[in-house]
Scaffold this motif. Structure first.
Motif: not given
Ligand SMILES: *Cc1c(COP(=O)(O)O)cnc(C)c1O
Length: 383
Positions: A122-125, A144-147, A170
């Motif tokens: 998710g975000p931050g991953d 997922s919103g991950a980078e 991350y």
């Protein structure tokens, strides 16, 4: 015309002008490698039913028997009342084949990727993905919103370089790749990727859609030279060599339990029809007991690559890259006139300038037909 109609009409015209409009053609498959289209019997080289198991009497009978006993549909999500008793048997068989503690079956491969990836990242991953990964791996990453960072196709150094530069910013990191690349037929360097994943504390997830049933005694692309690669997330589909429908993840018990609890495409989508699950169980049993059948698609593909003077096929998928979308369409039309069904694959499914004919070889193909196809293509290349 209202604005919606105007939008659709203009968009279609624009796509048509670029040779990128797509059409659904009615295609019936009833037997072997034959497809019936526009009343014509064609030998199909664009079907992923590598072992022809969709037509196997035992597989069909399993679907009929389960449908008779449990009905045509699952009736609800697996988390509610759709988890009929056939699921356990299928998941046990998949986990055994893939050498994992457990497995989880989804509605399709696409749904599996849209469910698994956002449940783990998710975000931050960070997600680091091969540039030619299947559309649904990329879609799962986006959801997922991950980078997401993309490494050049099969370029381990580039993957390691991205990880070296970015990993520390991350929390968790997923590495995503196809095991067998669906439009190119080449294999990911799974053993080496597993090492990169260890080096950077990342979780390797492979999409083995085109490996199960046909590579490494049917166990798929995470098995190399008889050894199991360290791939903690083995995802795949039942819609290709297994000949039916559905997606799966094979992983450790804890990971699979988490997925069952958190994957939204499992929770908020109806379970597979019992007949589909029963036929997948029957297919896996055939794959286990028939080594010659498992080996046939790759042997057929290699017969073709030898006849075409191409590098040896690594999987049952062989691309013939022609570049231009119009030329790919023209070659496909020429082959259809001669009785062969081979779809032209165009952008955006493949990168700009790499339109191609994509051939898939199955146990149902006859050697003489492969030879005739290769001869036609050799002649066409000269014009
Ligand atoms: C076909 C395919 C999928 C999708 O599987 P379905 O079960 O057809 O949804 C996913 N990944 C790859 C690499 C594929 O080729």
């Amino acid at each position: 015309m209202n604005s919606l109609e105007k939008f659709a009409t203009a968009k279609l015209a624009e796509l048509e002008a670029q040779n990128l409009r797509r059409w659904l053609a009615e295609t019936d498959r009833t037997d072997g490698a034959i497809a019936i289209r526009n009343g014509q019997r064609l030998i199909s080289f664009c079907c992923n039913d590598y072992l022809n198991l969709s037509q196997h009497p035992e597989v069909k009978q399993a679907a009929i028997a389960a449908t008779g006993r449990f009905g045509a549909g699952a009736g609800a999500s697996r988390l509610v009342s759709g988890n009929h008793s056939l699921y356990r048997e299928l998941e046990t068989a998949l986990a055994r084949l893939k050498g994992t503690e457990d497995a989880c079956v989804f509605g399709s491969g696409y749904l599996a990727n849209l469910g698994i990836i956002p449940a783990l990242a998710g975000p931050g991953d960070l997600i680091v993905a091969d540039a030619l990964s299947h559309a649904c791996l990329m879609a799962g990453g986006k959801l997922s919103g991950a980078e997401t960072l993309v490494f050049r196709h099969n370029d381990l150094d580039h993957a390691a370089e991205l990880l070296r530069t970015h990993r520390s910013q991350y929390r968790h990191c997923l590495i995503l790749t196809d095991g067998v690349f669906s439009m190119d037929g080449d294999l990911a360097p799974v053993m080496a990727l597993a090492q990169v994943a260890r080096d950077f504390e990342a979780w390797l997830m492979t999409d083995d859609a085109h490996g199960i049933g046909v590579l490494a005694e049917g166990r798929g692309s995470s098995f190399v030279d008889g050894k199991k690669a360290d791939v903690p997330l083995q995802m795949g589909t039942l819609s290709k060599a297994v000949g039916t429908y559905g997606g799966y993840l094979c992983a450790s018990r804890a990971v699979v339990d988490l997925i069952r609890t958190r994957a939204r495409t499992l929770i908020y989508s109806t379970g597979l029809p019992p007949g589909v699950v029963a036929s997948a169980i029957a297919s896996l049993a055939i794959i286990l007991r028939e080594p010659e059948l498992r080996a046939a698609p790759l042997q057929k593909a290699r017969r073709f690559t030898r006849a075409m003077n191409l590098p040896d096929a690594q999987s049952p998928i062989v691309p013939l890259i022609v570049g231009d979308a119009a030329r790919a369409l023209a070659l496909s039309a020429m082959l259809e006139k001669k009785g062969f069904l081979v779809t032209a694959i165009r952008p955006p499914t493949v990168p700009q300038g790499t339109a191609r004919l994509r051939f898939t070889f199955t146990a149902a193909h006859r050697d003489a037909d492969i030879d005739r196809l290769a001869a036609l293509l050799r002649d066409a290349e000269l014009t």
